[in-house]
Scaffold this motif. Sequence first.
Motif, PDB file in Angstrom:
ATOM      1  N   ALA A   1      -9.813   6.574  -4.726  1.00 42.43           N
ATOM      2  CA  ALA A   1      -9.076   5.554  -3.974  1.00 42.43           C
ATOM      3  C   ALA A   1      -9.603   5.414  -2.556  1.00 42.43           C
ATOM      4  CB  ALA A   1      -7.589   5.901  -3.944  1.00 42.43           C
ATOM      5  N   CYS A   2     -10.058   6.524  -1.995  1.00 48.19           N
ATOM      6  CA  CYS A   2     -10.577   6.466  -0.626  1.00 48.19           C
ATOM      7  C   CYS A   2     -11.889   5.695  -0.577  1.00 48.19           C
ATOM      8  CB  CYS A   2     -10.759   7.884  -0.093  1.00 48.19           C
ATOM      9  SG  CYS A   2     -11.199   7.953   1.658  1.00 48.19           S
TER      10      CYS A   2
ATOM     11  N   THR B   1      -4.005   1.616   6.753  1.00 54.87           N
ATOM     12  CA  THR B   1      -4.455   1.401   5.377  1.00 54.87           C
ATOM     13  C   THR B   1      -5.396   2.510   4.932  1.00 54.87           C
ATOM     14  OG1 THR B   1      -4.250  -0.995   5.679  1.00 54.87           O
ATOM     15  CG2 THR B   1      -5.633  -0.226   3.861  1.00 54.87           C
ATOM     16  N   ARG B   2      -6.314   2.859   5.799  1.00 58.68           N
ATOM     17  CA  ARG B   2      -7.240   3.951   5.487  1.00 58.68           C
ATOM     18  C   ARG B   2      -6.486   5.263   5.287  1.00 58.68           C
ATOM     19  NH1 ARG B   2     -12.645   4.536   3.891  1.00 58.68           N
ATOM     20  NH2 ARG B   2     -13.397   6.561   4.626  1.00 58.68           N
TER      21      ARG B   2
ATOM     22  N   SER C   1     -11.237   2.051  -0.496  1.00 59.06           N
ATOM     23  CA  SER C   1     -10.349   1.589   0.577  1.00 59.06           C
ATOM     24  C   SER C   1     -10.981   0.494   1.431  1.00 59.06           C
ATOM     25  CB  SER C   1      -9.955   2.769   1.468  1.00 59.06           C
ATOM     26  OG  SER C   1     -11.107   3.310   2.113  1.00 59.06           O
ATOM     27  N   TRP C   2     -12.311   0.336   1.336  1.00 63.71           N
ATOM     28  CA  TRP C   2     -12.947  -0.700   2.151  1.00 63.71           C
ATOM     29  C   TRP C   2     -12.547  -2.103   1.687  1.00 63.71           C
ATOM     30  CZ3 TRP C   2     -16.094  -4.364  -0.024  1.00 63.71           C
ATOM     31  CH2 TRP C   2     -16.548  -4.116  -1.325  1.00 63.71           C
TER      32      TRP C   2
ATOM     33  N   CYS D   1      -9.232  -3.033   3.337  1.00 63.24           N
ATOM     34  CA  CYS D   1      -9.515  -3.087   4.775  1.00 63.24           C
ATOM     35  C   CYS D   1     -10.282  -4.352   5.137  1.00 63.24           C
ATOM     36  CB  CYS D   1     -10.302  -1.852   5.202  1.00 63.24           C
ATOM     37  SG  CYS D   1      -9.349  -0.318   5.178  1.00 63.24           S
TER      38      CYS D   1
ATOM     39  N   LEU E   1      -4.591   5.307   1.864  1.00 68.66           N
ATOM     40  CA  LEU E   1      -5.440   5.384   0.679  1.00 68.66           C
ATOM     41  C   LEU E   1      -6.230   6.685   0.589  1.00 68.66           C
ATOM     42  CD1 LEU E   1      -6.822   1.728   0.521  1.00 68.66           C
ATOM     43  CD2 LEU E   1      -5.022   2.752  -0.871  1.00 68.66           C
ATOM     44  N   CYS E   2      -6.422   7.347   1.687  1.00 68.86           N
ATOM     45  CA  CYS E   2      -7.244   8.560   1.680  1.00 68.86           C
ATOM     46  C   CYS E   2      -6.415   9.834   1.797  1.00 68.86           C
ATOM     47  CB  CYS E   2      -8.267   8.518   2.813  1.00 68.86           C
ATOM     48  SG  CYS E   2      -9.486   7.187   2.625  1.00 68.86           S
TER      49      CYS E   2
ATOM     50  N   LEU F   1       0.825  -1.208   0.000  1.00 63.28           N
ATOM     51  CA  LEU F   1       0.000   0.000   0.000  1.00 63.28           C
ATOM     52  C   LEU F   1       0.861   1.260   0.000  1.00 63.28           C
ATOM     53  CD1 LEU F   1      -2.816  -1.027   2.506  1.00 63.28           C
ATOM     54  CD2 LEU F   1      -3.054  -0.653   0.049  1.00 63.28           C
TER      55      LEU F   1
END
Length: 213
Positions: free
Chosen positions: A97-98, A207-208, A101-102, A105, A211-212, A81
């Motif tokens: 991308a946000c 990770t969140r 992101s799930w 996750c 990606l955000c 990531l």
Amino acid sequence: MADAAALVAVPPQAQPQQRHPLSQIAASGTHRLLLKQWLKEEDLLARRVALREARLDGARKEIAFLYCAFFAFHAASVLLLFLSASVAPLTPSPSSACRRSWIPCLVSLLASLAMLWALRYKADTEAVLERVLAREQEDAALLGRCVAELKRKGLEFDLLKEVDALRRAKALRVEAKAGTDGPRRWPARDLPVFALFGAACGVLVLTRFLLCN
């Protein structure tokens, strides 16, 4: 001649020598049968102890492998990531991308829960094997002492007394273990699972964030 024969000293009769305890056991059917039975049980217990030890070593190796797999999986996922976020073209809004992101996750969460469940299961298996191994080792030690006493005493070995003492020793051992059982608490083997669960949650947050942002 008769007087001369009367004057000859008659040697005292030789006292019968006490036989070896093993010879006494061989001459007694009851003691011989008991010794054979106890020797068979002792050999069986030794094999069972060796089998339990092998299974316990296998369970511990599997636990170590799961720990390594957990850290390797999360380290690889975070590294991928981070690399994807660093080489991705700069966009004014990373909302796309946000929003997706799930997916990583969810994958990370499911993989973490699966490995944590496997760790908890293997930890319970290890605890059960340790208790069974300790009990069988104590049984083997008690039986070994009885066999040694039987070989040492021979016919002087009181079957009823010694067997009753063996049973009392087992009963006292069970009572002592029952007396040491206090109120149920979180076992120490659960602490690593909680720590790994916290680490998995931290990976989700990271990770969140990657990606955000």
